[in-house]
Design a protein around this motif. Structure first.
Motif, mmCIF file in Angstrom:
data_model
loop_
_atom_site.group_PDB
_atom_site.id
_atom_site.type_symbol
_atom_site.label_atom_id
_atom_site.label_comp_id
_atom_site.label_asym_id
_atom_site.label_seq_id
_atom_site.Cartn_x
_atom_site.Cartn_y
_atom_site.Cartn_z
ATOM 1 N N ARG A 160 0.802 -1.178 -0.019
ATOM 2 C CA ARG A 160 0.063 0.069 0.148
ATOM 3 C C ARG A 160 0.993 1.103 -0.051
ATOM 4 N N ARG A 161 2.102 1.110 0.572
ATOM 5 C CA ARG A 161 2.954 2.418 0.615
ATOM 6 C C ARG A 161 3.892 2.423 -0.433
ATOM 7 N N ASN A 162 3.679 1.344 -1.375
ATOM 8 C CA ASN A 162 4.652 1.379 -2.629
ATOM 9 C C ASN A 162 5.845 1.084 -2.189
ATOM 10 N N ILE A 163 6.159 0.247 -1.094
ATOM 11 C CA ILE A 163 7.542 -0.246 -0.749
ATOM 12 C C ILE A 163 7.835 -1.450 -1.396
ATOM 13 N N THR A 164 9.014 -1.649 -2.103
ATOM 14 C CA THR A 164 9.221 -3.007 -2.753
ATOM 15 C C THR A 164 10.434 -3.619 -2.162
ATOM 16 N N GLY A 165 10.176 -4.971 -2.387
ATOM 17 C CA GLY A 165 11.291 -5.764 -1.791
ATOM 18 C C GLY A 165 11.751 -7.001 -2.397
ATOM 19 N N LYS A 166 12.524 -7.828 -1.899
ATOM 20 C CA LYS A 166 12.927 -9.202 -2.503
ATOM 21 C C LYS A 166 13.138 -10.024 -1.355
ATOM 22 N N ILE A 167 12.739 -11.287 -1.656
ATOM 23 C CA ILE A 167 12.870 -12.254 -0.724
ATOM 24 C C ILE A 167 13.616 -13.506 -1.483
ATOM 25 N N ILE A 168 14.727 -13.961 -0.910
ATOM 26 C CA ILE A 168 15.494 -14.878 -1.403
ATOM 27 C C ILE A 168 15.315 -16.215 -0.247
ATOM 28 N N THR A 169 14.851 -17.441 -1.170
ATOM 29 C CA THR A 169 14.413 -18.577 -0.434
ATOM 30 C C THR A 169 15.202 -19.776 -0.977
ATOM 31 N N SER A 170 14.915 -20.970 -0.478
ATOM 32 C CA SER A 170 15.251 -22.053 -1.196
ATOM 33 C C SER A 170 14.395 -23.193 -0.919
ATOM 34 N N THR A 171 14.521 -24.019 -1.981
ATOM 35 C CA THR A 171 13.598 -25.187 -1.865
ATOM 36 C C THR A 171 14.084 -26.514 -1.477
ATOM 37 N N TYR A 172 15.310 -26.364 -0.695
ATOM 38 C CA TYR A 172 16.170 -27.435 -0.202
ATOM 39 C C TYR A 172 15.367 -28.161 0.791
ATOM 40 N N LEU A 173 15.409 -29.428 0.581
ATOM 41 C CA LEU A 173 14.558 -30.605 1.269
ATOM 42 C C LEU A 173 13.170 -30.292 1.091
ATOM 43 N N GLY A 174 12.847 -29.542 0.241
ATOM 44 C CA GLY A 174 11.160 -29.106 0.050
ATOM 45 C C GLY A 174 10.402 -28.709 1.309
ATOM 46 N N PHE A 175 11.123 -27.811 2.164
ATOM 47 C CA PHE A 175 10.633 -27.182 3.312
ATOM 48 C C PHE A 175 9.819 -26.060 3.120
ATOM 49 N N THR A 176 10.145 -25.319 1.772
ATOM 50 C CA THR A 176 9.388 -24.276 1.427
ATOM 51 C C THR A 176 8.078 -24.562 0.825
ATOM 52 N N ASP A 177 7.154 -23.829 1.235
ATOM 53 C CA ASP A 177 5.721 -24.310 0.959
ATOM 54 C C ASP A 177 5.091 -23.688 -0.207
ATOM 55 N N PRO A 178 5.012 -24.488 -1.386
ATOM 56 C CA PRO A 178 4.625 -23.543 -2.589
ATOM 57 C C PRO A 178 3.253 -22.761 -2.584
ATOM 58 N N LYS A 179 2.597 -23.250 -1.598
ATOM 59 C CA LYS A 179 1.124 -22.177 -1.554
ATOM 60 C C LYS A 179 1.781 -20.759 -0.744
ATOM 61 N N ALA A 180 2.526 -20.683 -0.112
ATOM 62 C CA ALA A 180 3.330 -19.530 0.867
ATOM 63 C C ALA A 180 3.943 -18.761 -0.554
ATOM 64 N N ILE A 181 4.606 -19.526 -1.589
ATOM 65 C CA ILE A 181 5.270 -18.822 -2.645
ATOM 66 C C ILE A 181 4.264 -18.188 -3.638
ATOM 67 N N ARG A 182 3.263 -18.984 -3.906
ATOM 68 C CA ARG A 182 2.145 -18.350 -4.684
ATOM 69 C C ARG A 182 1.575 -17.119 -4.200
#
Length: 80
Positions: free
Chosen positions: A53-75
């Motif tokens: 809402r405040r037009n603040i942008t960013g980046k998130i770097i993560t991993s798919t190592y061992l499948g812990f990252t949830d695809p639903k969260a990434i979507r």
């Protein structure tokens, strides 16, 4: 938060509160995390919506190592 300060989860403070405070003051953000899960993302979705809402942008770097990252969260993050 001071630059290069070690944040410990304790009675004096915790990472979650420091993160939210940092979002309040930031002009952009970059996060590097080992994984992202849906339940953890739920805790900060309102903050990401406020940043958007405040037009603040960013980046998130993560991993798919061992499948812990949830695809639903990434979507969900990709929608913001």
């Amino acid at each position: 938060m001071l630059e290069n300060e070690l944040i410990l989860n304790s009675e004096e403070g915790n990472f979650y509160n420091e993160l939210l405070e940092s979002f309040d003051d930031c002009i952009n953000y970059k996060l590097s995390v080992a994984f992202i899960n849906w339940s953890g993302l739920q805790l900060i979705l309102d903050s990401f919506s406020e940043l958007e809402r405040r037009n603040i942008t960013g980046k998130i770097i993560t991993s798919t190592y061992l499948g812990f990252t949830d695809p639903k969260a990434i979507r969900r993050l990709s929608e913001i």
